[in-house]
Design an enzyme around this catalytic site. Structure first.
Site, PDB file in Angstrom:
ATOM      1  N   ASP A 148      -7.789  -5.415   0.217  1.00  0.00           N
ATOM      2  CA  ASP A 148      -8.297  -6.333  -0.790  1.00  0.00           C
ATOM      3  C   ASP A 148      -7.954  -7.789  -0.522  1.00  0.00           C
ATOM      4  O   ASP A 148      -8.507  -8.679  -1.166  1.00  0.00           O
ATOM      5  CB  ASP A 148      -7.741  -5.946  -2.171  1.00  0.00           C
ATOM      6  CG  ASP A 148      -8.385  -4.678  -2.681  1.00  0.00           C
ATOM      7  OD1 ASP A 148      -9.591  -4.505  -2.432  1.00  0.00           O
ATOM      8  OD2 ASP A 148      -7.687  -3.865  -3.304  1.00  0.00           O
ATOM      9  N   HIS A 206       0.856  -1.182   0.000  1.00  0.00           N
ATOM     10  CA  HIS A 206       0.000   0.000   0.000  1.00  0.00           C
ATOM     11  C   HIS A 206       0.887   1.225   0.000  1.00  0.00           C
ATOM     12  O   HIS A 206       1.942   1.235   0.636  1.00  0.00           O
ATOM     13  CB  HIS A 206      -0.897   0.007   1.260  1.00  0.00           C
ATOM     14  CG  HIS A 206      -2.071   0.902   1.127  1.00  0.00           C
ATOM     15  ND1 HIS A 206      -1.986   2.246   1.371  1.00  0.00           N
ATOM     16  CD2 HIS A 206      -3.353   0.647   0.758  1.00  0.00           C
ATOM     17  CE1 HIS A 206      -3.178   2.786   1.157  1.00  0.00           C
ATOM     18  NE2 HIS A 206      -4.027   1.840   0.784  1.00  0.00           N
TER      19      HIS A 206
HETATM   20  N1  ACO Z   1       4.125  -7.541  -4.141  1.00  0.00           N
HETATM   21  C1  ACO Z   1       5.463  -7.574  -4.165  1.00  0.00           C
HETATM   22  N2  ACO Z   1       6.236  -6.506  -3.923  1.00  0.00           N
HETATM   23  C2  ACO Z   1       5.621  -5.368  -3.614  1.00  0.00           C
HETATM   24  C3  ACO Z   1       4.226  -5.270  -3.554  1.00  0.00           C
HETATM   25  C4  ACO Z   1       3.464  -6.418  -3.829  1.00  0.00           C
HETATM   26  N3  ACO Z   1       2.138  -6.393  -3.804  1.00  0.00           N
HETATM   27  N4  ACO Z   1       3.871  -4.010  -3.247  1.00  0.00           N
HETATM   28  C5  ACO Z   1       5.012  -3.336  -3.112  1.00  0.00           C
HETATM   29  N5  ACO Z   1       6.077  -4.158  -3.322  1.00  0.00           N
HETATM   30  C6  ACO Z   1       7.489  -3.797  -3.274  1.00  0.00           C
HETATM   31  C7  ACO Z   1       7.879  -3.124  -4.591  1.00  0.00           C
HETATM   32  O1  ACO Z   1       8.341  -4.049  -5.537  1.00  0.00           O
HETATM   33  C8  ACO Z   1       8.949  -2.169  -4.132  1.00  0.00           C
HETATM   34  O2  ACO Z   1      10.133  -2.894  -3.981  1.00  0.00           O
HETATM   35  P1  ACO Z   1      11.575  -2.211  -4.360  1.00  0.00           P
HETATM   36  O3  ACO Z   1      11.720  -1.093  -3.369  1.00  0.00           O
HETATM   37  O4  ACO Z   1      12.547  -3.302  -4.203  1.00  0.00           O
HETATM   38  O5  ACO Z   1      11.431  -1.715  -5.769  1.00  0.00           O
HETATM   39  C9  ACO Z   1       8.475  -1.739  -2.743  1.00  0.00           C
HETATM   40  O6  ACO Z   1       7.666  -2.805  -2.254  1.00  0.00           O
HETATM   41  C10 ACO Z   1       7.666  -0.459  -2.790  1.00  0.00           C
HETATM   42  O7  ACO Z   1       6.572  -0.658  -3.645  1.00  0.00           O
HETATM   43  P2  ACO Z   1       5.991   0.391  -4.659  1.00  0.00           P
HETATM   44  O8  ACO Z   1       5.508  -0.311  -5.885  1.00  0.00           O
HETATM   45  O9  ACO Z   1       6.944   1.520  -4.843  1.00  0.00           O
HETATM   46  O10 ACO Z   1       4.757   0.904  -3.836  1.00  0.00           O
HETATM   47  P3  ACO Z   1       3.635   1.849  -4.393  1.00  0.00           P
HETATM   48  O11 ACO Z   1       3.266   2.700  -3.254  1.00  0.00           O
HETATM   49  O12 ACO Z   1       4.020   2.505  -5.660  1.00  0.00           O
HETATM   50  O13 ACO Z   1       2.480   0.806  -4.774  1.00  0.00           O
HETATM   51  C11 ACO Z   1       0.607  -0.547  -4.687  1.00  0.00           C
HETATM   52  C12 ACO Z   1       1.415   0.517  -3.960  1.00  0.00           C
HETATM   53  C13 ACO Z   1       0.256  -0.063  -6.118  1.00  0.00           C
HETATM   54  C14 ACO Z   1      -0.693  -0.777  -3.951  1.00  0.00           C
HETATM   55  C15 ACO Z   1       1.443  -1.832  -4.757  1.00  0.00           C
HETATM   56  O14 ACO Z   1       1.744  -2.259  -3.440  1.00  0.00           O
HETATM   57  C16 ACO Z   1       0.756  -2.929  -5.530  1.00  0.00           C
HETATM   58  O15 ACO Z   1       0.812  -2.931  -6.765  1.00  0.00           O
HETATM   59  N6  ACO Z   1       0.089  -3.891  -4.815  1.00  0.00           N
HETATM   60  C17 ACO Z   1      -0.590  -4.963  -5.477  1.00  0.00           C
HETATM   61  C18 ACO Z   1      -1.934  -4.500  -5.989  1.00  0.00           C
HETATM   62  C19 ACO Z   1      -2.921  -4.257  -4.867  1.00  0.00           C
HETATM   63  O16 ACO Z   1      -3.107  -5.090  -3.984  1.00  0.00           O
HETATM   64  N7  ACO Z   1      -3.596  -3.109  -4.954  1.00  0.00           N
HETATM   65  C20 ACO Z   1      -4.626  -2.721  -3.974  1.00  0.00           C
HETATM   66  C21 ACO Z   1      -4.125  -1.583  -3.134  1.00  0.00           C
HETATM   67  S1  ACO Z   1      -5.328  -1.146  -1.922  1.00  0.00           S
HETATM   68  C22 ACO Z   1      -6.462  -0.322  -2.818  1.00  0.00           C
HETATM   69  O17 ACO Z   1      -6.207   0.324  -3.801  1.00  0.00           O
HETATM   70  C23 ACO Z   1      -7.844  -0.400  -2.376  1.00  0.00           C
END
Ligand code: ACO
Length: 392
Positions: free
Chosen positions: A315, A261
Site C-alpha cells: 500500500d 506486514h
Molecule cells: N508502524 C509502526 N510500527 C509497526 C508497524 C507500523 N506500520 N507495523 C508493525 N509495527 C511494529 C509493532 O508496533 C510491533 O512492535 P512491538 O513488537 O514493539 O510491539 C511490531 O512491529 C510487530 O507488529 P504487529 O502489529 O504485531 O504486526 P501484525 O502482524 O499484527 O500487523 C499490520 C501487521 C496490521 C499490517 C501492521 O503492520 C499495520 O498495522 N500496518 C499499518 C497498516 C497497513 O499498512 N496495512 C496494510 C497491510 S498490507 C495489506 O493488508 C494489503
C-alpha cells in the site's frame, strides 16, 4: 486446547491447504501458481494472471481470447443495478457502494448451482467484468453524472480508466494500471481472502462471497491502508517533518500506514515494483509532491523499525501511482478490490471443491452458573462494573 495454543489474529495458524499462491516473507517472494509475481507483472496481463489464479494454469492463446471476449460481453450493468446505485448517498464510501452492488448481483443472478462448471464460469466472468464498471459508475454518479458505457475495443485496464475519466487513457498509464491489478490480484490467506473462504464454506452464492470480502478489505489495517498513506503524507507535509513524525509514532506506538506486514519481514516485492512504476509515471507525466516525503519516510522507518521487520508494504507506493493515474483517493481500495476479485474467486473455487464449513473454537473467558435476576430486582442505576463483562 489450552490458552497457550491460542494465537491472536490466528498468526501462523494454517487455515487451509492451498495451491494458489505462496509468500516467502523472509526472502520477499510472492508466486501465483508457482510463478514469481515480478515475471507476471512484466510479461503477463491482469486477465491472464486472473485466469492462471482461477483456473490453475496459464491459458492457451485461444482460451485467453475466449476469456477476454466473455468478460468484454459482461461488462455492462443491469439498468436496475444502476437505478439502485442512484439511491446511494453521494457522500458514502465507494467501498460500501461496491459491497452493496456485489451483494445485489446475487439478487439478479439468484440461481445457485455450485456443482455446475458452467455456473462457476459465468459467476467468475460476471464478477470480473462488472466490478470495475460498478466502481467507475459510482464515481460518476456521485458527481451527478451518468455512468459511462464500457468500451468493447478497450482492454480491461484501459476500459476501466476510460469509464472513470471519460477519456481514453495514455497507453503507458493503461499498461501501468494493468500491472497494478496483477500485483494486487492475490496474496494467500489475508483477512479478506479468509473472509471470502469462510463465507464460501457455507456454500452460499459467489456474490455473497465477494461482498463479504469487499467489506473486509475496506478496513484501514488491510486494503484501506492505501488511502491512509496519502492522508499521512499530506499531514507530514514536508521532508523535514518526516523524522519528528516517525519519532512520535515510535514513541506512542502508533502504526505508520503502508508499513509492516504479518508475513513480509522485508520490503514487499510488490512495493518495489510499484515504486518503479511510480517513477516511470512521474518521468512521463510529472512528479508528485509527496514522493520525496515518501522516500525519506521509507529511509527513516527502515532505520528505526527495520530490526522489527517493518518495511513498506504494497500500500505504500500504490497510492502515489493511483494519484498520478487520476484515481481519487477514496477509490484506491475499490481499485484494490477490482484486482483482488481474481484471488477471492480462486479461493472460492478451491474452497467449494474440497469444502468443510469453517467452525473454529474459542477459549471461553466468561462466567458460569450466573442467576437470572428479574428486571424489578436489578439495580436501576447502570453501573458498568456490574456488567459482568457483557459487551456494551
Ligand atoms: N508502524 C509502526 N510500527 C509497526 C508497524 C507500523 N506500520 N507495523 C508493525 N509495527 C511494529 C509493532 O508496533 C510491533 O512492535 P512491538 O513488537 O514493539 O510491539 C511490531 O512491529 C510487530 O507488529 P504487529 O502489529 O504485531 O504486526 P501484525 O502482524 O499484527 O500487523 C499490520 C501487521 C496490521 C499490517 C501492521 O503492520 C499495520 O498495522 N500496518 C499499518 C497498516 C497497513 O499498512 N496495512 C496494510 C497491510 S498490507 C495489506 O493488508 C494489503
Amino acid at each position: 486446547m489450552t490458552v497457550c495454543d491460542y494465537k491472536p489474529g490466528l498468526e501462523g495458524i494454517p487455515a487451509t491447504q492451498s495451491a494458489i499462491s505462496h509468500v516467502d516473507g523472509k526472502q520477499g517472494v510472492l508466486e501465483y501458481r508457482g510463478i514469481r509475481v515480478e515475471e507476471l507483472a512484466h510479461q503477463s496481463t491482469f486477465l491472464e494472471s486472473a485466469y492462471l489464479l482461477i483456473w490453475g494454469g496459464l491459458p492457451t492463446k485461444q482460451a485467453l481470447e475466449d476469456f477476454e471476449h466473455e468478460i468484454r460481453n459482461h461488462r455492462r450493468l443491469k439498468y436496475r443495478i444502476r437505478d439502485m446505485m442512484k439511491c446511494f448517498p453521494e457522500g458514502g464510501h465507494p467501498m460500501d457502494a461496491l459491497q452493496a452492488c456485489a451483494a445485489a448481483l446475487g439478487l439478479f443472478y439468484s440461481k445457485r448451482a455450485l456443482n455446475d462448471p458452467l455456473y462457476i464460469q459465468k459467476a467468475v466472468v460476471r464478477l470480473l467484468a462488472k466490478i470495475p464498471t460498478m466502481v467507475a459508475a459510482f464515481q460518476l454518479m456521485r458527481q451527478g453524472n451518468d455512468p459511462v458505457r464500457p468500451r468493447d475495443d478497450l482492454d480491461y485496464a484501459a476500459n476501466f480508466l476510460y469509464m472513470l475519466n471519460e477519456q481514453e487513457p495514455d497507453p503507458l498509464a493503461a499498461r501501468i494500471f494493468d500491472i497494478c491489478l496483477t500485483l494486487h490480484a492475490e496474496h494467500t490467506i489475508n483477512a479478506s481472502t479468509f473472509s471470502a473462504m469462510v463465507t464460501a464454506s457455507t456454500l452460499t452464492d459467489p456474490y455473497a462471497v465477494i461482498a463479504s470480502a469487499v467489506g473486509t478489505l475496506a478496513g484501514p489495517l488491510h486494503g484501506g491502508a492505501n488511502e491512509e498513506v496519502i492522508a499521512m503524507l499530506e499531514a507530514i507535509g514536508s521532508v523535514d517533518n518526516v523524522r519528528p513524525f516517525v519519532d512520535d509514532c515510535v514513541k506512542h506506538k502508533k502504526k505508520i500506514m503502508g508499513f509492516g506486514h504479518r508475513v513480509y519481514k522485508v520490503k514487499d516485492p510488490r512495493a518495489k515494483i510499484l515504486q518503479k512504476l511510480a517513477e516511470q509515471l512521474f518521468e512521463k507525466f510529472g512528479g508528485d509532491e509527496y514522493y520525496d516525503i515518501a522516500l525519506e519516510l521509507e529511509q527513516v522507518v527502515t532505520e528505526r523499525l527495520g530490526d522489527k521487520g517493518v518495511y513498506p508494504n504494497v500500500d505504500f507506493y500504490s497510492g502515489l501511482v493511483y494519484r498520478r493515474l487520476g484515481i481519487p483517493t477514496d477509490l484506491f481500495t475499490p481499485v484494490f478490490a477490482i484486482a483482488r476479485v481474481a484471488g477471492w474467486l480462486a479461493h472460492w473455487k478451491e474452497q467449494i471443491k474440497a469444502n468443510r464449513i469453517f467452525r473454529p473454537t474459542q477459549i471461553y473467558t466468561g462466567s458460569h452458573g450466573q442467576k437470572y435476576v428479574p428486571l424489578a430486582e436489578r439495580p436501576q442505576i447502570w453501573d458498568r462494573s456490574l456488567a459482568n463483562g457483557h459487551d456494551q
